[in-house]
Enzyme design. Structure first.
Site, mmCIF file in Angstrom:
data_model
loop_
_atom_site.group_PDB
_atom_site.id
_atom_site.type_symbol
_atom_site.label_atom_id
_atom_site.label_comp_id
_atom_site.label_asym_id
_atom_site.label_seq_id
_atom_site.Cartn_x
_atom_site.Cartn_y
_atom_site.Cartn_z
ATOM 1 N N LYS A 174 93.970 49.709 8.232
ATOM 2 C CA LYS A 174 95.467 49.772 7.771
ATOM 3 C C LYS A 174 96.105 50.968 7.337
ATOM 4 O O LYS A 174 97.434 50.931 7.592
ATOM 5 C CB LYS A 174 95.576 48.690 6.773
HETATM 6 C C1 LIG Z 1 93.232 43.697 8.072
HETATM 7 C C2 LIG Z 1 91.648 43.793 8.510
HETATM 8 C C3 LIG Z 1 91.493 43.377 9.718
HETATM 9 C C4 LIG Z 1 92.240 42.254 10.515
HETATM 10 O O1 LIG Z 1 93.326 42.938 11.264
HETATM 11 P P1 LIG Z 1 94.425 42.146 11.798
HETATM 12 O O2 LIG Z 1 95.371 43.264 12.458
HETATM 13 O O3 LIG Z 1 94.854 41.337 10.699
HETATM 14 O O4 LIG Z 1 93.790 41.429 13.122
HETATM 15 C C5 LIG Z 1 90.080 43.487 10.292
HETATM 16 N N1 LIG Z 1 89.280 44.237 9.427
HETATM 17 C C6 LIG Z 1 89.659 44.792 8.321
HETATM 18 C C7 LIG Z 1 88.853 45.643 7.360
HETATM 19 C C8 LIG Z 1 90.946 44.707 7.887
HETATM 20 O O5 LIG Z 1 91.439 45.534 6.725
#
Ligand SMILES: *Cc1c(COP(=O)(O)O)cnc(C)c1O
Length: 480
Positions: free
Chosen positions: A120
């Site tokens: 993120k």
């Molecule tokens: C947020 C997140 C996801 C999922 O991502 P999306 O964009 O919601 O599909 C997968 N792995 C980790 C470690 C995350 O923080």
């Protein structure tokens, strides 16, 4: 470039108008009117721009991609924002998203070397700089209110810390995040970051955010905003690393790659869809879910069924524990030939009435795989343990639980001809309990996180009470 709503609203907006907004006025999500096309010559030029991940290459590539979608920030300013965001100092490597080869034709793309060790950061760090730029330009301020059970909140705080014109009020369930996650968030001493630990569960936090946001007078007076995963700028930032992954796994533009993406809200893999629609030679986009298999069910059967909270499992890949996939509407909009009225009927009416809709019998459903390249798979706790163990024993690489879901599903869709790239979405140190369960040892801890649990904490504990949270915001948001 103008943006439209997936539910057919007639308004068209520029990038900076939707940057600070959430949903479109009709409840839809914003998408560009069309996907800019990248031909083989441009792709070859971008390969040179990325330059094998040499210093500055990723930032320069980000500028190329973003320029196609943003026409209301002067080029020199946008370039400066990209250069400031994607640095070796922040991501630990010049390539920013280096590929790790596990075996011939099978790679991990490291997206989790940013400040909070989860993918993120890739988008949120850019968002922080875009917000600061746009708010300064408008002479405005913003109070970001959010709820988190882990990754999103810390990524938002590390992106917004010290930024002019922005304050963050982040609610989390008191005592329920891992000690590492609590330490990451609560050790931030920046004046503009407010950690609020709510005596309750994550849903209580989310309900408070909703209640405050639905009070339109309060929202306007105190300039309340969000940074949730439906924000188009976040998705756009993620498009860049699909190109960077392709350049690292191939040597020319006639080759193809496939990606497997650990998925929750469909934000990450939706960026892959956008890259593919732009012309990036992606063969397959494999959506990997955990036990919360809303998306795997859709791609197998054509049924999209939102789960009740009681049917939403708490798993060892918690950032994928979703009851619905909030970005999925964007893909369905494309799948239905951009028919806003139909998307409104499905997401606005059918979902709120029945909690499900079905496209399995519709001829377009076959196109999800054949035309858009989507396949899917599901992974369980036992799969995660086995995959973490296998990956460590065979390649000496420790992967986190979310990435393990990806590797498990990727195995089923890998082919000898096309390289498979699994997106690594977090580092194992964030989920050490499961690593210990799988390997009988602690994962490595990056040096900058040594002793983080012992640092002083800045957090305000509060009852699950909307009025109390509002009062706190009023007291801490300076003016008004
Ligand atoms: C947020 C997140 C996801 C999922 O991502 P999306 O964009 O919601 O599909 C997968 N792995 C980790 C470690 C995350 O923080």
């Amino acid at each position: 470039m103008l943006y439209l709503s997936t539910r057919g609203h007639p308004d068209r907006k520029h990038f900076c108008e939707i940057l600070l907004e959430g949903l479109a006025p009709d409840g839809g999500l914003y998408l560009p009117e069309r996907y800019p096309q990248v031909d083989a010559a441009t792709l070859a030029r971008w390969r040179g721009v990325f330059n094998g991940g040499a210093p500055g290459g990723y930032a320069a590539l980000a500028f190329e991609v973003l320029s196609l979608y943003i026409d209301d920030i002067p080029a020199a300013d946008l370039r400066a924002i990209c250069d400031k965001t994607y640095t070796e100092a922040v991501y630990g490597t010049a390539a920013i998203v280096p590929l790790k080869k596990l075996e011939e034709g099978f790679y991990l793309e490291a997206l989790s070397n940013g400040p909070t060790l989860a993918f993120k950061d890739m988008a949120m760090q850019l968002l922080g700089n875009l917000f600061e730029y746009e708010l300064a330009r408008r002479g405005e301020e913003l109070n970001i209110l959010g709820a988190t059970s882990g990754d999103t909140g810390s990524a938002a705080e590390y992106a917004m810390r010290g930024k002019q014109g922005v304050r963050v009020f982040m609610l989390s369930p008191h005592g329920r995040m891992s000690p590492f996650q609590q330490a990451q968030m609560f050790s931030l001493m920046d004046e503009n970051i407010h950690n609020i630990a709510i005596e309750g569960v994550f849903d209580d936090c989310q309900d408070i955010v909703k209640a405050v946001s639905n009070d339109l007078t309060f929202k306007r007076q105190y300039k309340i905003g969000t940074v949730n995963s439906i924000n188009w700028a976040r998705l756009l930032a993620q498009v860049v690393y699909y190109f960077a992954g392709f350049f690292q796994a191939t040597s020319n533009e006639s080759q193809k790659v496939s990606f497997t993406v650990p998925s929750g809200n469909f934000g990450n893999v939706c960026a892959g869809h956008v890259a593919r629609q732009m012309g990036l030679p992606i063969q397959t986009l494999a959506v990997a879910t955990n036990e919360n298999d809303v998306l795997d069910e859709f791609f197998r059967t054509g049924v999209y069924r939102v789960r009740a909270s009681a049917d939403t499992h708490e798993t060892s890949s918690p950032s994928m524990d979703i009851s619905k996939a909030s970005n999925f509407e964007r893909f369905v909009f494309d799948l239905l030939g951009r028919d806003g009225a139909r998307v409104k009927a499905l997401f606005g009416d059918a979902l709120s009435r029945e909690g499900r809709f079905e496209l399995g019998v519709d001829p377009v459903f076959a196109e999800a795989a054949s035309h858009y390249g989507f396949v899917s798979g599901k992974s369980t706790h036992a799969d995660r343990l086995a995959t973490i163990k296998d990956t460590f024993e065979r390649f000496g690489v420790v992967i986190d639980t979310h990435t393990a879901d990806g590797v498990k599903v990727a195995r089923a869709h890998a082919s000898a001809e096309v390289p498979m790239i699994v997106l690594e979405t977090a580092l194992p140190i964030k989920f050490s309990e499961t690593i210990v369960e799988a390997l009988g040892r602690q994962p490595d801890r990056p040096p900058q996180f040594e002793g983080i649990e012992a640092l002083p904490k800045r957090v305000h504990v509060m009852p699950a009470d909307v009025v109390a949270v509002k009062n706190y915001i009023v007291q801490h948001c300076g003016d008004s």
